[in-house]
Design a protein around this motif. Sequence first.
Motif, PDB file in Angstrom:
ATOM      1  N   PRO A  82      43.462  -8.429 -13.388  1.00  0.00           N
ATOM      2  CA  PRO A  82      45.232  -8.113 -13.623  1.00  0.00           C
ATOM      3  C   PRO A  82      45.786  -9.333 -14.139  1.00  0.00           C
ATOM      4  O   PRO A  82      45.272 -10.401 -14.233  1.00  0.00           O
ATOM      5  N   GLU A  83      46.851  -8.980 -14.891  1.00  0.00           N
ATOM      6  CA  GLU A  83      47.714 -10.204 -15.262  1.00  0.00           C
ATOM      7  C   GLU A  83      48.168 -10.797 -13.651  1.00  0.00           C
ATOM      8  O   GLU A  83      48.312 -10.565 -12.998  1.00  0.00           O
ATOM      9  N   GLY A  84      48.038 -12.340 -14.136  1.00  0.00           N
ATOM     10  CA  GLY A  84      48.793 -13.179 -13.208  1.00  0.00           C
ATOM     11  C   GLY A  84      47.771 -13.727 -12.247  1.00  0.00           C
ATOM     12  O   GLY A  84      48.035 -14.520 -11.181  1.00  0.00           O
ATOM     13  N   ARG A  85      46.515 -13.297 -12.405  1.00  0.00           N
ATOM     14  CA  ARG A  85      45.240 -13.667 -11.756  1.00  0.00           C
ATOM     15  C   ARG A  85      45.307 -13.348 -10.258  1.00  0.00           C
ATOM     16  O   ARG A  85      43.960 -13.075  -9.765  1.00  0.00           O
ATOM     17  N   LEU A 157      35.125  -3.960 -18.606  1.00  0.00           N
ATOM     18  CA  LEU A 157      35.983  -4.689 -17.982  1.00  0.00           C
ATOM     19  C   LEU A 157      37.189  -4.591 -18.593  1.00  0.00           C
ATOM     20  O   LEU A 157      37.409  -4.643 -19.908  1.00  0.00           O
ATOM     21  N   ILE A 158      38.434  -4.522 -17.675  1.00  0.00           N
ATOM     22  CA  ILE A 158      39.876  -4.494 -18.147  1.00  0.00           C
ATOM     23  C   ILE A 158      40.560  -5.737 -17.865  1.00  0.00           C
ATOM     24  O   ILE A 158      40.398  -6.338 -16.879  1.00  0.00           O
ATOM     25  N   LEU A 159      40.819  -6.443 -18.998  1.00  0.00           N
ATOM     26  CA  LEU A 159      41.373  -7.755 -18.939  1.00  0.00           C
ATOM     27  C   LEU A 159      42.984  -7.555 -19.241  1.00  0.00           C
ATOM     28  O   LEU A 159      43.143  -7.113 -20.444  1.00  0.00           O
ATOM     29  N   ASP A 160      43.839  -8.183 -18.446  1.00  0.00           N
ATOM     30  CA  ASP A 160      45.429  -7.821 -18.662  1.00  0.00           C
ATOM     31  C   ASP A 160      45.820  -9.282 -18.929  1.00  0.00           C
ATOM     32  O   ASP A 160      46.050 -10.120 -18.341  1.00  0.00           O
ATOM     33  N   GLU A 161      46.136  -9.650 -20.367  1.00  0.00           N
ATOM     34  CA  GLU A 161      46.886 -10.737 -20.697  1.00  0.00           C
ATOM     35  C   GLU A 161      46.034 -12.226 -20.128  1.00  0.00           C
ATOM     36  O   GLU A 161      46.766 -12.889 -19.572  1.00  0.00           O
TER      37      GLU A 161
END
Length: 235
Positions: A82-85, A157-161
Amino acid sequence: MITITGLSASYDAVDVLHAVDITANDGELTVILGANGSGKSTLFKAMSGVLRPTAGQVEFNGEDITRSSPAGIVKKGLAHCPEGRHLFPQMSVEKNLMLGAYVRRGDKKRVKALLERSYELFPILHEKRKQAAGSLSGGQQQMVAIGRSLMSDPTMLILDEPSMGLAPLITQQVFDTIVEINKEGIGVLLAEQNANSALQIATSGYVLAEGRVVLSGTAKELQNDPRVQRAYLGV
C-alpha cells in the motif's frame, strides 16, 4: 491474470470509482497513472479486498475474488503493497518482513527461501535486519514494504506509489528492483504519479481521472499521446 469489469466503489456514500474496466496480463507490468484523488488507491483497495466495491467484478486467474477476504486474496497470489508503507516501526526489519509470510507459515522451507530472496533484492535490509524498521530511511522502509509483500509468494504484485517521497537516486533503485521482480515472472500493477519513469518500464497502462478510465494503451502509445505528455510528462 486480472480482469476488472465495471468496478465502482465509494466512501461514506460518495462515489469514488465509476465503472472501471482494467486488464493486467500475466507477467506484464501495467501502470495506472493519475493525479492525487483520481482513484488509484481506491482501485487497489477494492481489488485486494480492503474495500468492498459497490458494483462490478474483480477476476484473478479466472476466479471471481470480488467478495473474497483480504487474507483469502493474498493466499490466491495477489499481494498489495500500500501507499505509505504501513510498517510496524518498533519491530525489527526482519519481523516486519516475516509478517508478509503469514499465509505461507506452514511451509517453513519456502518462507526461508522467500526471506533470502528479499535480502538478495535489497542487501541493505540484511545488513539492518535486526534494527527497528522505523529507524530506516524512507527508501529503506519502502524496500521493507515491497519485501514484505513478496514474502507472501505472489504471482501478481500491486504497488501503490512506491516512489512517493523518495530521492531520485533511490526512486531509480526501487524501479530497477520492480523490473527485476517482473522479469522473474511476477505480474506487476503499479500506481504512480512519476509517469515518465513508470512508462519507461511498463508494458501497458491506464490513466485514471476522477475515478474513471480516460485513456489506455501500450506504454509507448501513452508516452506519445499529447494529453499524457501535457498532463504528466511536462512536454
